[in-house]
Write a protein that holds these residues in place. Structure first.
Motif, PDB file in Angstrom:
ATOM      1  N   GLU A 176      10.488 -32.202 -12.687  1.00  0.00           N
ATOM      2  CA  GLU A 176      11.638 -31.574 -12.756  1.00  0.00           C
ATOM      3  C   GLU A 176      12.805 -31.993 -11.568  1.00  0.00           C
ATOM      4  N   SER A 177      12.391 -32.470 -10.771  1.00  0.00           N
ATOM      5  CA  SER A 177      13.186 -33.198  -9.565  1.00  0.00           C
ATOM      6  C   SER A 177      12.273 -34.356  -8.826  1.00  0.00           C
ATOM      7  N   THR A 178      12.920 -34.812  -7.784  1.00  0.00           N
ATOM      8  CA  THR A 178      12.315 -35.592  -7.165  1.00  0.00           C
ATOM      9  C   THR A 178      11.154 -35.161  -6.417  1.00  0.00           C
ATOM     10  N   SER A 179      11.135 -33.857  -6.167  1.00  0.00           N
ATOM     11  CA  SER A 179      10.010 -33.503  -5.326  1.00  0.00           C
ATOM     12  C   SER A 179       9.050 -32.235  -6.088  1.00  0.00           C
ATOM     13  N   LEU A 180       9.525 -31.942  -7.361  1.00  0.00           N
ATOM     14  CA  LEU A 180       8.918 -31.033  -8.060  1.00  0.00           C
ATOM     15  C   LEU A 180       8.401 -31.481  -9.410  1.00  0.00           C
ATOM     16  N   PHE A 181       6.893 -31.607  -9.492  1.00  0.00           N
ATOM     17  CA  PHE A 181       6.227 -32.005 -10.662  1.00  0.00           C
ATOM     18  C   PHE A 181       5.448 -30.862 -11.203  1.00  0.00           C
ATOM     19  N   THR A 182       5.375 -30.737 -12.728  1.00  0.00           N
ATOM     20  CA  THR A 182       4.984 -29.700 -13.554  1.00  0.00           C
ATOM     21  C   THR A 182       3.974 -30.524 -14.528  1.00  0.00           C
ATOM     22  N   ALA A 183       2.861 -29.520 -14.657  1.00  0.00           N
ATOM     23  CA  ALA A 183       1.679 -29.767 -15.638  1.00  0.00           C
ATOM     24  C   ALA A 183       1.604 -28.490 -16.422  1.00  0.00           C
ATOM     25  N   PHE A 185       3.673 -28.614  -8.756  1.00  0.00           N
ATOM     26  CA  PHE A 185       3.186 -29.346  -7.393  1.00  0.00           C
ATOM     27  C   PHE A 185       4.634 -29.863  -6.907  1.00  0.00           C
ATOM     28  N   THR A 186       4.707 -29.652  -5.832  1.00  0.00           N
ATOM     29  CA  THR A 186       5.758 -30.012  -4.634  1.00  0.00           C
ATOM     30  C   THR A 186       5.387 -31.059  -3.719  1.00  0.00           C
ATOM     31  N   ARG A 187       6.452 -32.186  -3.603  1.00  0.00           N
ATOM     32  CA  ARG A 187       5.906 -33.408  -3.056  1.00  0.00           C
ATOM     33  C   ARG A 187       6.389 -32.915  -1.379  1.00  0.00           C
ATOM     34  N   THR A 188       5.701 -33.288  -0.415  1.00  0.00           N
ATOM     35  CA  THR A 188       5.921 -33.291   1.031  1.00  0.00           C
ATOM     36  C   THR A 188       5.531 -34.771   1.448  1.00  0.00           C
ATOM     37  N   GLY A 189       6.527 -35.433   1.858  1.00  0.00           N
ATOM     38  CA  GLY A 189       6.300 -36.837   2.386  1.00  0.00           C
ATOM     39  C   GLY A 189       5.652 -37.677   1.106  1.00  0.00           C
ATOM     40  N   LEU A 190       4.617 -38.100   1.335  1.00  0.00           N
ATOM     41  CA  LEU A 190       4.146 -39.008   0.031  1.00  0.00           C
ATOM     42  C   LEU A 190       2.889 -38.126  -0.603  1.00  0.00           C
ATOM     43  N   ALA A 191       2.536 -36.799  -0.167  1.00  0.00           N
ATOM     44  CA  ALA A 191       1.421 -36.252  -0.724  1.00  0.00           C
ATOM     45  C   ALA A 191       2.022 -34.991  -1.763  1.00  0.00           C
ATOM     46  N   TRP A 192       1.197 -34.746  -2.512  1.00  0.00           N
ATOM     47  CA  TRP A 192       1.670 -33.516  -3.789  1.00  0.00           C
ATOM     48  C   TRP A 192       0.947 -32.402  -3.336  1.00  0.00           C
TER      49      TRP A 192
END
Length: 91
Positions: free
Chosen positions: A54-61, A75-82
Motif C-alpha cells: 500500500e506504500s513503501t512502508s505498509l504491506f498487506t496480506a 505489516f509495517t517496515r522499520t528499517g529492513l524488518a517487517w
C-alpha cells in the motif's frame, strides 16, 4: 515411624510408580495427537493470501475467513524488518 515420615515415603513411592509407568508407556502415548518425538506441523495462515504494497512502508496480506469475508494483516517496515502491526477485521 512418624506419620510425617510415612506420608513422605508414600509420596516418593507414588512418584516412582508414576515415573516407571511413563517410562514403560510413554513411547506409546500421544498428547494432543502428537506422538512423542514428533514435531507439530506448522500452519501458515498467509499461505493463500493476496498481497499488496500500500506504500513503501505498509504491506498487506488478505485472506478469507470461513465465512468468505476478508481479513487483512498489516505489516509495517522499520528499517529492513517487517512487523505485524495491525489487523483489519471483517464487518
Amino acid at each position: 515411624m512418624t506419620s510425617r515420615t510415612k506420608w513422605l515415603l508414600a509420596v516418593i513411592g507414588a512418584l516412582l510408580v508414576a515415573m516407571l509407568a511413563y517410562a514403560v508407556a510413554g513411547p506409546y502415548l500421544a498428547i494432543n495427537g502428537i506422538a512423542p518425538g514428533e514435531r507439530p506441523k506448522a500452519v501458515d495462515p498467509l499461505q493463500n493470501a493476496t498481497t499488496n504494497f500500500e506504500s513503501t512502508s505498509l504491506f498487506t496480506a488478505t485472506v478469507e475467513t470461513a465465512d468468505g469475508k476478508p481479513l487483512v494483516f498489516e505489516f509495517t517496515r522499520t528499517g529492513l524488518a517487517w512487523k505485524l502491526t495491525g489487523l483489519r477485521l471483517p464487518d
